[in-house]
Design an enzyme around this catalytic site. Structure first.
Site, mmCIF file in Angstrom:
data_model
loop_
_atom_site.group_PDB
_atom_site.id
_atom_site.type_symbol
_atom_site.label_atom_id
_atom_site.label_comp_id
_atom_site.label_asym_id
_atom_site.label_seq_id
_atom_site.Cartn_x
_atom_site.Cartn_y
_atom_site.Cartn_z
ATOM 1 N N CYS A 2 0.869 -1.172 0.000
ATOM 2 C CA CYS A 2 0.000 0.000 0.000
ATOM 3 C C CYS A 2 0.903 1.219 0.000
ATOM 4 O O CYS A 2 2.110 1.107 0.173
ATOM 5 C CB CYS A 2 -0.853 0.036 1.260
ATOM 6 S SG CYS A 2 -1.877 -1.425 1.487
ATOM 7 N N ARG A 27 1.363 1.662 -5.991
ATOM 8 C CA ARG A 27 1.498 0.699 -4.891
ATOM 9 C C ARG A 27 0.158 0.058 -4.519
ATOM 10 O O ARG A 27 0.098 -0.801 -3.637
ATOM 11 C CB ARG A 27 2.078 1.386 -3.653
ATOM 12 C CG ARG A 27 3.439 2.020 -3.896
ATOM 13 C CD ARG A 27 3.951 2.688 -2.642
ATOM 14 N NE ARG A 27 4.189 1.744 -1.589
ATOM 15 C CZ ARG A 27 5.310 1.056 -1.416
ATOM 16 N NH1 ARG A 27 6.319 1.241 -2.235
ATOM 17 N NH2 ARG A 27 5.437 0.210 -0.418
ATOM 18 N N TRP A 77 -3.839 -1.600 -1.325
ATOM 19 C CA TRP A 77 -3.848 -2.831 -2.122
ATOM 20 C C TRP A 77 -4.207 -3.917 -1.121
ATOM 21 O O TRP A 77 -3.388 -4.300 -0.300
ATOM 22 C CB TRP A 77 -2.480 -3.063 -2.745
ATOM 23 C CG TRP A 77 -2.422 -4.260 -3.640
ATOM 24 C CD1 TRP A 77 -1.878 -5.474 -3.351
ATOM 25 C CD2 TRP A 77 -2.918 -4.356 -4.972
ATOM 26 N NE1 TRP A 77 -2.013 -6.312 -4.426
ATOM 27 C CE2 TRP A 77 -2.640 -5.660 -5.434
ATOM 28 C CE3 TRP A 77 -3.585 -3.466 -5.827
ATOM 29 C CZ2 TRP A 77 -2.994 -6.083 -6.710
ATOM 30 C CZ3 TRP A 77 -3.933 -3.903 -7.089
ATOM 31 C CH2 TRP A 77 -3.641 -5.195 -7.526
ATOM 32 N N ASN A 103 1.077 0.206 6.026
ATOM 33 C CA ASN A 103 1.442 -0.631 4.884
ATOM 34 C C ASN A 103 2.176 -1.843 5.436
ATOM 35 O O ASN A 103 3.127 -1.689 6.198
ATOM 36 C CB ASN A 103 2.364 0.160 3.946
ATOM 37 C CG ASN A 103 3.035 -0.738 2.923
ATOM 38 O OD1 ASN A 103 2.438 -1.699 2.456
ATOM 39 N ND2 ASN A 103 4.268 -0.439 2.582
ATOM 40 N N GLY A 104 1.727 -3.043 5.077
ATOM 41 C CA GLY A 104 2.389 -4.256 5.567
ATOM 42 C C GLY A 104 1.352 -5.287 5.964
ATOM 43 O O GLY A 104 0.190 -5.198 5.570
ATOM 44 N N GLU A 486 8.690 -20.289 -19.559
ATOM 45 C CA GLU A 486 8.521 -18.912 -19.097
ATOM 46 C C GLU A 486 9.596 -18.003 -19.716
ATOM 47 O O GLU A 486 9.318 -16.871 -20.110
ATOM 48 C CB GLU A 486 8.569 -18.879 -17.561
ATOM 49 C CG GLU A 486 8.462 -17.507 -16.927
ATOM 50 C CD GLU A 486 7.147 -16.771 -17.223
ATOM 51 O OE1 GLU A 486 6.230 -17.360 -17.811
ATOM 52 O OE2 GLU A 486 7.075 -15.573 -16.884
ATOM 53 N N LYS A 490 8.700 -14.793 -22.041
ATOM 54 C CA LYS A 490 9.169 -13.433 -21.718
ATOM 55 C C LYS A 490 9.879 -12.831 -22.920
ATOM 56 O O LYS A 490 9.684 -11.663 -23.243
ATOM 57 C CB LYS A 490 10.130 -13.439 -20.514
ATOM 58 C CG LYS A 490 9.517 -13.605 -19.148
ATOM 59 C CD LYS A 490 8.710 -12.437 -18.643
ATOM 60 C CE LYS A 490 7.246 -12.634 -18.954
ATOM 61 N NZ LYS A 490 6.453 -13.401 -18.063
ATOM 62 N N GLU A 493 7.428 -11.975 -25.748
ATOM 63 C CA GLU A 493 6.494 -10.940 -25.362
ATOM 64 C C GLU A 493 7.101 -9.537 -25.434
ATOM 65 O O GLU A 493 6.472 -8.615 -25.934
ATOM 66 C CB GLU A 493 6.081 -11.260 -23.916
ATOM 67 C CG GLU A 493 4.848 -10.612 -23.443
ATOM 68 C CD GLU A 493 4.483 -11.085 -22.033
ATOM 69 O OE1 GLU A 493 5.330 -11.682 -21.332
ATOM 70 O OE2 GLU A 493 3.347 -10.824 -21.630
ATOM 71 N N HIS A 509 12.984 -35.484 -31.187
ATOM 72 C CA HIS A 509 11.758 -35.960 -31.842
ATOM 73 C C HIS A 509 11.249 -34.962 -32.879
ATOM 74 O O HIS A 509 10.081 -34.997 -33.237
ATOM 75 C CB HIS A 509 10.693 -36.259 -30.787
ATOM 76 C CG HIS A 509 11.146 -37.299 -29.804
ATOM 77 N ND1 HIS A 509 11.277 -38.624 -30.142
ATOM 78 C CD2 HIS A 509 11.559 -37.189 -28.516
ATOM 79 C CE1 HIS A 509 11.734 -39.302 -29.090
ATOM 80 N NE2 HIS A 509 11.914 -38.449 -28.097
ATOM 81 N N LYS A 608 -2.554 -6.256 -20.323
ATOM 82 C CA LYS A 608 -2.204 -6.848 -19.034
ATOM 83 C C LYS A 608 -3.245 -7.883 -18.621
ATOM 84 O O LYS A 608 -2.911 -8.950 -18.130
ATOM 85 C CB LYS A 608 -2.092 -5.746 -17.975
ATOM 86 C CG LYS A 608 -1.700 -6.231 -16.579
ATOM 87 C CD LYS A 608 -0.265 -6.686 -16.544
ATOM 88 C CE LYS A 608 0.153 -7.267 -15.213
ATOM 89 N NZ LYS A 608 1.359 -8.108 -15.333
#
Ligand code: AGP
Length: 613
Positions: A2, A27, A77, A103-104, A486, A490, A493, A509, A608
């Site tokens: 946050c 944040r 958040w 925040n936390g 992955e 990346k 993308e 193969h 996104k």
């Protein structure tokens, strides 16, 4: 994650809070709030309006202009409690005289809340934060001043926090403190400020103090005093910051992707925080599956898209080895069209950063309609999937702005491995000691990731050597296979280069036919059970003229002898290995994309969150 902000001693306090919140929106943005504090009381306004929260707050607070020279603000958040107005910060104590932003994560909030309610406190929210306001209220009632009350509260809490606390009884004072979560204090001759991050303050002051863990700062108009946890004066170095504001919003990074990669140790740490109970059991409180439910399961099916699918593939190895339960991992857009066989003994796990990807949402709905138990691993509290699933396991990576998923993928793997350990415990497949070893390895990843991130320069140097290559193959075996997928995703993308991911053993193969000089093969050969076989597969491509880059664990000279270039990573246990092995592949994609002059945060043709089928 946050954002918090505070000011004391400024005629335009409200504007300072709102401007700061706008800069801290990266944040979190599911709600926002401010409290202006004066001898007359606390004027608090909170709004839960998604991405418009701060803008709506500006409109709703116009009437408060000039009401006070001091106050605190927050952009949230959500991690505990829905993203609603009543869970938005600032939070108040029972008397309404203490206002607080946080925040936390307060790990022991549940036990503190039951103790407080038993002694008559009324908690008005579902957050982990609010207990702090009531604990401070107790200190004040016992005769402490605000600083002493905050200090004694800190002794009682476990977890991470950055706090700004005010009281009507001393409205010029803000008490600020932190443990793990960041907090910056700013100074001018007439006012003092606090914020989660530098950008929120840069247009007001460039003289800043970065508070250290457990230091307490007493902010008054034009003065700041810093003490340690025991109340002794502490040294606080004033830094003169000369960043421009645009750079500062990305935490000093050039783009969100590099900032979010740097956030990865914290994302994994926060996802694990508080999830090992004092009894040695993995504690996943919002999962909503009883031990009996978990024992009755006969299979697990993961449904996801893109990078989240790769996280699911990694998890398959953990579920099968640790919990000895069969696992299928399905591309969400294919799942419901294959007429899957489901009943109440099947656990379907949706994995989705956003919790909104329509293919995954529809797959989960299909599974629920067919009678399966459905849970979601999501980074967004109260996302559509979180609302519809039987249970939720939140990753706590904070908002991810870059289109390329980075920190959320690592947090997803960590969360899924926690779930695998929980299942293994409940089903009696692992002893307490075995679970403790695997959990300790997950915890250790915070420092392993920090070390791996520190090697970005070495990866960039390899990328510079390979800047003209146009064909890339990513290979891996076992848990290194999804790592390779992955890496290939990346690269495609963000650099628009042709990249394929394959299991190392599959090359012969077919794909081996396209390997020729000029191809770059990036292979994950860290210490899993198939490392040696992976090295043999690499020799096969090398002898066909490919340039070979190996991801290797420190000290693997045998592996290095096969490679043209190496990405060194610290050693780890094999099932946790993808969490750190993915990092150099992200860095490689990033360096190649930046070298090609591309916008890594907004790759062409992509969004996104994908809400169309
Ligand atoms: C990854 O870098 C991508 N942007 C994409 O593959 C993403 O992981 C996918 O669209 C799934 O999104 P979700 O996790 O929000 O469901």
């Amino acid at each position: 994650m946050c954002g918090i902000i505070g000011v004391t001693g400024a005629a335009d306090a409200l504007d300072i809070l709102l401007d700061g919140l706008e800069r801290l929106e990266y944040r979190g943005y599911d709600s926002a709030g401010v409290a202006l504090v004066s001898p007359a009381g606390v004027d608090r306004v909170r709004i839960a309006d998604g991405t418009h929260s701060v803008a709506s707050l500006r409109g709703a607070t116009e009437v408060l202009n000039g009401r006070s020279r001091s106050g605190v603000g927050h952009t949230r958040w959500a991690t505990h409690g829905h993203p609603t107005e009543h869970n938005a910060h600032p939070h108040l104590d029972c008397s309404g005289r203490v206002a607080l932003v946080h925040n936390g994560i307060i790990e022991n909030h549940a036990e503190l809340a039951s103790r407080l309610t038993a002694t008559g406190h009324i908690l008005a929210s579902d957050t982990d934060t609010e207990v702090l306001a009531h604990l401070i209220e107790e200190g004040l009632a016992a005769g402490d001043d605000l600083i002493a009350a905050v200090r004694s509260t800190l002794v009682e809490v476990r977890g991470a926090f950055a706090l700004g606390v005010m009281s009507v009884d001393d409205p010029d004072l803000i008490v600020a403190t932190r443990r793990i979560s960041p907090l910056i204090v700013g100074l001018t001759d007439t006012a003092s400020y606090l914020a989660s991050d530098i950008p929120a303050l840069l247009d007001r002051t460039r003289d800043l103090i970065a508070l250290e863990d457990d230091q307490i700062a007493e902010l008054r108009p034009g003065s700041v005093m810093v003490t340690d946890a025991q109340g002794a004066p502490a040294t606080a170095t004033v830094l003169r910051i000369d960043w421009d504001i645009d750079a500062a919003q990305k935490g000093g990074f050039k783009d969100f992707m590099s900032k979010e990669m740097a956030d990865q140790p914290a994302a994994v740490r926060d996802t694990l925080r508080g999830r090992m109970g004092d009894d040695g059991m993995i504690a996943l409180d919002q999962l909503d599956l009883s031990d009996d439910d978990l024992r009755l399961l006969t299979k697990v099916i993961v449904v996801a898209c893109g990078s989240s699918f790769h996280a699911g593939l990694v998890a398959k190895y953990a579920f099968e080895r640790w919990a000895r339960i069969p696992v299928e991992v399905d591309i969400a857009s294919e799942f419901r069209y294959r007429d899957p066989v489901l009943d109440a003994t099947a656990l379907v796990i949706g994995v989705s950063q956003s919790g909104e990807t329509v293919d995954t949402l529809q797959a989960m709905r299909h599974a629920r309609d067919d009678g399966a138990r459905v849970v979601v691993v999501s980074n967004v509290v109260d996302s559509s999937m979180a609302r519809e699933a039987d249970g939720v396991l939140y990753t706590r990576a904070g908002p991810e702005i870059g289109v390329a998923a980075t920190k959320t993928v690592l947090a997803q793997i960590a969360a899924l491995e926690l779930l695998a350990l929980r299942l293994a415990q409940v089903r009696g497949e692992m002893t307490g000691e075995q679970v403790a070893v695997e959990f300790a390895e997950l915890i250790r990843l915070e420092s392993v990731l920090a070390e791996t991130l520190g090697r970005a320069g070495d990866v960039a140097a390899v990328a510079a050597q390979l800047a003209h290559a146009t064909d890339f193959f990513f290979l891996g075996r076992h848990a290194g296979f999804p790592t390779a997928l992955e890496g290939a995703l990346k690269l495609k993308e963000i650099s628009y280069l042709h990249a394929e991911g394959y299991p190392g053993g599959e090359l012969k193969h077919g794909p081996l036919a396209v390997i020729e000089p000029g191809c770059v093969v990036v292979a994950v050969a860290t210490g899993g059970p198939l490392r040696e076989k992976m090295l043999s597969n690499v020799s096969e491509v090398k002898s066909r003229g490919a340039t070979v880059v190996l991801v290797l664990e420190d000290g693997d000279d045998e592996g290095a002898a096969v490679a043209d270039y190496t990405f060194w990573v610290p050693a780890s246990r094999d099932l946790q290995s993808p969490i750190k092995d993915i990092v150099p592949l992200q860095q490689f994609a990033y360096a190649l994309a930046v070298g090609r002059g591309l916008d890594v945060d907004r790759p062409r043709n992509l969004a996104k969150t994908v809400t169309v089928e």
